[in-house]
Design a protein around this motif. Structure first.
Motif: not given
Length: 330
Positions: A271, A284, A287
């Motif tokens: 990411v 993020q 993720w």
């Protein structure tokens, strides 16, 4: 996000700011290009383009939904110097089928389309490089076909949970209004015209929207080096994509939450997050933590499109990951 949760996920986070030696992007060279169509669910034809001829192959998953490959490729083109890149227009946009039956815009069919592209090129396992809304499609694909995913790269990803994504979008709107209310009002008017299909020339309206978006970014103090645009497409693709796909496909996802549904995905996930992106860094981290083998790298001085903002850091990072190396601080 609580301090405890941040601490628990901190091992998924690196910052490329710790890498002290700037890396250069290699010069681009001429690459091979070919295109065609792939048949998919519901009689839909998916337009694809192959750029480059390197031994390693990656499929690029553009954002939107309702956009097209032109929104992602120009800023990722340097990868074609060493890799074979497969781009495709997602259904309901660009040069792919614009289905009369809008139920065919359900997100589950986007998974079918990506798999149709994979099978067409006889790829057993694929590398997915996805941007903005693209990680949603890539994540849907990975949770459905984990055995066919070799590795994934998410850049400028919208949040993995629908509630977070809506909060981020509303925050962006408020920030834009504060930066320049005149430009924000004009941008909303252009969006409304495209969504309702009232524009006489969707390409011209789309290009004006790009200009206003760039001006608004500049008013907020953001860098604006990106070259991607959804406007280099047939007018009917732009009109349909904005009027139908951009509205109906996200709705078909319901209250999405990928923080719990990707545990069977063993493929490595990188990411990449621009430190100036308005999307919260916590999303993020979520993720990166959603899969067993995920890591987040923060690129300083970059926004929503780190590939355009800091290519000197972005591309060496991606190249090392594609060679099978994990990023690490030096």
């Amino acid at each position: 996000m609580s301090a405890g949760v941040m601490e628990r996920w901190s091992h998924h986070l690196l910052t490329i700011a710790l890498i002290t030696v700037p890396l250069r992007v290699s010069a681009q060279r001429a690459v091979a290009v070919n295109d065609g169509y792939v048949a998919s669910t519901g009689g839909v034809r998916i337009y694809y383009r192959v750029v480059g001829s390197g031994p390693d192959t990656a499929i690029l998953v553009h954002g939107g939904p309702g956009a097209n490959m032109g929104s992602i490729f120009p800023d990722l083109q340097p990868l074609a110097a060493h890799h074979t890149l497969i781009l495709y227009d997602q259904r309901g946009g660009g040069r792919s089928t614009l289905p009369a039956d809008t139920t065919l815009l359900d997100a589950r069919y986007f998974v079918d389309d990506l798999d149709a592209v994979r099978r067409h090129f006889r790829l057993e396992r694929v590398t997915l490089i996805a941007s903005s809304f693209g990680p949603i499609i890539a994540a849907l694909y990975a949770q459905t076909h984990p055995e066919h995913v070799a590795r994934m790269i998410f850049t400028g990803a919208i949040p993995p949970r629908q509630e977070e994504a809506m909060a981020w979008w509303n925050g962006k709107q408020r920030q834009a209004q504060a930066a320049d209310s005149t430009l924000t009002t004009r941008l909303r008017a252009l969006d409304s015209t495209l969504i309702t299909g009232d524009e006489a020339d969707p390409v011209a309206t789309c290009r004006e929207r790009d200009q206003v978006a760039h001006a608004l970014a500049a008013a907020k103090g953001d860098t604006i080096p990106w070259h991607g645009t959804m406007c280099d497409a047939p007018p009917e693709g732009i009109r349909y994509g904005m009027r139908y796909t951009s509205q109906l496909t996200p709705e078909s996802l319901g209250a999405w939450d990928f923080t719990k549904s990707l545990r069977r995905v063993t493929a490595p996930l990188l990411v990449i997050y621009g430190a100036k992106d308005t999307s919260p860094i916590e999303s993020q981290i979520e993720w990166a933590a959603a899969v067993p083998n995920g890591v987040l790298v923060v690129i300083p001085g970059a926004g929503h499109g780190p590939q355009a903002d800091r290519p000197d850091l972005f591309f060496p990072l991606v190249e090392s990951f594609l060679r099978g190396e994990w990023p690490r601080a030096k």
